[in-house]
Design an enzyme around this catalytic site. Structure first.
Site, PDB file in Angstrom:
ATOM      1  N   TYR A  36       4.235  -7.755 -14.521  1.00 36.30           N
ATOM      2  CA  TYR A  36       4.992  -6.585 -14.970  1.00 36.30           C
ATOM      3  C   TYR A  36       5.660  -6.823 -16.326  1.00 36.30           C
ATOM      4  CZ  TYR A  36       4.513  -4.567 -10.259  1.00 36.30           C
ATOM      5  OH  TYR A  36       4.028  -4.050  -9.089  1.00 36.30           O
ATOM      6  N   LYS A  51      -2.497 -15.795  -4.669  1.00 36.43           N
ATOM      7  CA  LYS A  51      -3.930 -15.486  -4.696  1.00 36.43           C
ATOM      8  C   LYS A  51      -4.585 -16.669  -5.412  1.00 36.43           C
ATOM      9  CE  LYS A  51      -7.365 -12.567  -3.962  1.00 36.43           C
ATOM     10  NZ  LYS A  51      -7.893 -12.324  -2.605  1.00 36.43           N
ATOM     11  N   ASP A  86      -4.000 -10.898   0.295  1.00 36.62           N
ATOM     12  CA  ASP A  86      -4.762  -9.913   1.091  1.00 36.62           C
ATOM     13  C   ASP A  86      -4.561 -10.164   2.579  1.00 36.62           C
ATOM     14  OD1 ASP A  86      -6.042 -12.265   0.409  1.00 36.62           O
ATOM     15  OD2 ASP A  86      -8.048 -11.406   0.300  1.00 36.62           O
ATOM     16  N   ASP A 108       6.342  -6.527  -4.755  1.00 37.34           N
ATOM     17  CA  ASP A 108       6.572  -5.096  -4.850  1.00 37.34           C
ATOM     18  C   ASP A 108       5.817  -4.386  -3.724  1.00 37.34           C
ATOM     19  OD1 ASP A 108       7.140  -2.580  -5.743  1.00 37.34           O
ATOM     20  OD2 ASP A 108       5.978  -2.693  -7.594  1.00 37.34           O
ATOM     21  N   ASP A 127       7.347  -3.107   0.238  1.00 38.60           N
ATOM     22  CA  ASP A 127       7.296  -1.702   0.665  1.00 38.60           C
ATOM     23  C   ASP A 127       6.576  -1.570   2.007  1.00 38.60           C
ATOM     24  OD1 ASP A 127       8.682  -0.767  -1.482  1.00 38.60           O
ATOM     25  OD2 ASP A 127       7.193   0.740  -2.055  1.00 38.60           O
TER      26      ASP A 127
END
Ligand code: NAD
Length: 357
Positions: free
Chosen positions: A141, A192, A224, A248, A252
């Site tokens: 980000y 990852k 994943d 992020d 959620d």
């Protein structure tokens, strides 16, 4: 010694829900003799309306000087058409980055009284208590270079950079190990590493830190799989630590396991545990000003503030217990309402928590 708290109600339902948290903090201030002193400031759309910018320099200076910041939420359709650089969210992003609030803590707790509110089966989620520690000021980000460029063949290409320095990984890693020490001593680091070099380094650093926290059992999971496991068997997790983008998304998803975004608090901390405390939800313009928003996420954020920035664990627990009592009494705002319960408004919910204290 007094503790200065900067209160930034923000936009939409922000002022209504923050008012309830302030009632609760006033009561706690008397009961535990904490010496909190509150001052208010403007952030987001409210600051744009007053000063033309979403975070005025004077407000930033007050935030730097405060022991902690309690925030409502920012944004709304009124400011959606403004230039990106001065949108309400920019004020919040600037506050997080200027104060170096790199550790975002998002607990996902399912109160047993609300087990029916989750879309998952009660046995899968009842008693759920996960803490997601998300790195907040680095990763893709913020990585440079970034942008949209035109290639030699005339086609446009969008690009971002995913990078983390060793010191950035180490500081969020230490934070997560320390959180795990205070809980059930299990830490799952999500990456990852099978595809992204930046997260190969992430994993290396987590492994290097592990021997310094021998009581904590560290595991690694690819993002994943973590997404899958969160909806399949979420209770396997205690503390999860991950980078900005994965955090992020996963936080959620974890939030929704609990059924209502109106119940979820958050904290963003710097290296000295000074922090910004806010509910996970946004400014809910669709229900603003109607006295129907759930103030419990903000009240629970105030409890986190007492725990992490003011070192007042008993006061934090008193608030959490009061919230649980109010749920036991069957009082519910519309978002968590179910058959046989009593529906109350924002204001009455705040009063109920104060009474339970
Ligand atoms: P939102 O979280 O504001 O609302 C999503 C849905 O949840 C809405 O139906 C809303 O009514 C409901 N909801 C949210 N909080 C609630 C509460 N406390 N009680 C009852 N119901 C609640 O998300 P959105 O609609 O995508 O965004 C609205 C605005 O908020 C946008 O301008 C967005 O940019 C902003 N936003 C701000 C923050 C922040 O301040 N940290 C975070 C997310 C979104």
């Amino acid at each position: 010694m007094s503790k200065s708290i900067l209160v930034l109600p923000g936009d939409g339902i922000g002022p209504e829900i923050v008012a309830q948290a302030l009632k609760v903090l006033d009561k706690i201030n008397q009961q535990f003799d904490i010496g909190m002193v509150f001052e208010e400031g403007l952030l987001g759309g409210a600051a744009i309306d007053a000063h033309g910018v979403p975070l005025a320099d004077a407000t930033l200076a007050r935030a730097r000087a405060a022991d902690a910041i309690l925030m409502g939420s920012v944004g709304g359709p009124k400011w959606d058409k403004l230039d990106r650089a001065i949108r309400p969210e920019k004020g919040l992003l600037k506050l997080r980055s200027e104060l170096q609030l790199f550790a975002n803590l998002r607990p996902a707790i399912l109160y047993p009284q609300l087990a029916d509110a989750s879309t998952l089966k009660p046995e899968v989620v009842s008693g759920l208590d996960i803490l997601i520690v998300r790195e907040l000021t680095g990763g893709i980000y913020f990585g440079e270079p970034r942008g949209i460029r035109t290639l030699a063949n005339g086609e446009r290409e969008g690009f971002n950079t995913y990078k983390y320095s060793e010191s950035e990984i180490e500081r969020i890693g230490r934070n997560a190990f320390e959180m795990a020490m205070k809980r059930n001593k299990r830490l799952c680091s999500v990456d990852k590493a099978n595809v992204l070099e930046a997260t190969v380094l992430w994993r290396e650093v987590m492994d290097r830190l592990a021997p310094e926290y021998p009581e904590v059992s560290l595991s690694h999971m690819y993002v994943d799989n973590a997404a899958m496991q969160l909806v399949k068997a979420p209770k396997q997790f205690d503390v999860v630590v991950t980078g900005n983008m994965f955090g992020d998304i996963l936080s959620d998803a974890a939030a929704m396991l609990t059924g209502s975004i109106g119940m979820l608090p958050s904290a963003s901390l710097d290296k000295n545990r000074r922090g910004l405390y806010e509910p996970c939800h946004g400014s809910a313009p669709d229900i603003a000003g109607q006295n129907i928003a759930n103030p419990l996420a903000t009240i629970l954020s105030a409890a986190m503030m007492l725990r992490y920035s003011l070192d007042q664990e008993p006061a934090a627990q008193a608030i959490e217990l009061a919230v649980s009592k109010v749920l036991d009494q069957g009082q519910r705002t519309g978002d968590i309402m179910s058959a046989g319960m009593t529906q109350v408004g924002t204001d009455a919910m705040g009063d109920a928590v104060v009474a339970a204290l």
